[in-house]
Scaffold this active site. Sequence first.
Site, PDB file in Angstrom:
ATOM      1  N   HIS A 143      -3.717  -4.718  -9.518  1.00  0.00           N
ATOM      2  CA  HIS A 143      -2.502  -4.277  -8.807  1.00  0.00           C
ATOM      3  C   HIS A 143      -1.416  -3.871  -9.821  1.00  0.00           C
ATOM      4  CE1 HIS A 143       0.676  -4.097  -5.941  1.00  0.00           C
ATOM      5  NE2 HIS A 143       0.276  -5.055  -5.124  1.00  0.00           N
ATOM      6  N   GLU A 245      -3.339   1.334  -8.567  1.00  0.00           N
ATOM      7  CA  GLU A 245      -4.219   0.184  -8.647  1.00  0.00           C
ATOM      8  C   GLU A 245      -5.688   0.596  -8.576  1.00  0.00           C
ATOM      9  OE1 GLU A 245      -3.102  -2.553  -5.530  1.00  0.00           O
ATOM     10  OE2 GLU A 245      -1.102  -1.650  -5.431  1.00  0.00           O
TER      11      GLU A 245
END
Length: 282
Positions: A143, A245
């Site tokens: 992330h 991500e």
Amino acid sequence: MVRLRASDGAAADVFLHGAHVTSWRPAPDGEERLFLSSRSEFRRDAAIRGGVPVIFPQFAAEGPLPRHGFARTSQWTLEAVSHRPDGRAVATLSLSDSHATRELWPVSFRATLTASVGGARLALTLGVENTGDEPLVFTAALHSYLRVHDSVDVEVIGLKGTDYRESSAPGVLRTDRRAAVHVEGELDRVYIDVPRTVRLREPDRTLDVTLEEFPDVVLWNPGAARAAALSDMEPEGERRMLCIEAAAVQRPVVLAPGQSWHGTQIFDAGSREARVLGLSES
């Protein structure tokens, strides 16, 4: 926290809490390229806001586990730190099932996160091994909060013609026909089966993001209204970040007993010309 420093001065910081990379400063300029909120809550039971949280074994709230799984709030073990002959600094951390994880997810596993820094590149590899006797099914993402000068000026190139889904409508697939994706308020999309490399472009610099074995990319910026509601996001923090991500979320990864999987995300701050394969500038 582990502080990695390559022979050329490139550096990265990795917390054992969550195997969380919180800083990356490529050589030669040493400019910070990861966003870390000044309001991040460095608590044992909280995820750090910024850097590169490890999302495993569940993406978002798409399952019965806590949002984004438990890896980002777990204490990982430092396995090794080394310097390679080419000057790169490398650290490997691991997380295995425990009583705490089995209460949430009754699965035997071993996960690793390897961070390698040197020159203009940061490479992160997430590995998962099924150490049990039953199939292991998971979704995962790195992330990555990338620091930008101003999110209103950035564009993500290389996703034209790729299908995506909005988080607000996960069952609806659309095709992105635009040459570039811009941040226009809240942005929360999963792009599916993406090209190997996409580019983050700002007026004065670029960053190439290359994926290996991660089939999907998540683009996320909370926008002003949602960011203001996040207690651990600094004022106007959304203007200084964009998440790109590496992800495996549209189709879960399935591992038979004894099988393993590895996915890598490589950031390259050294690109100066448009050399993304399949890129359309028009």
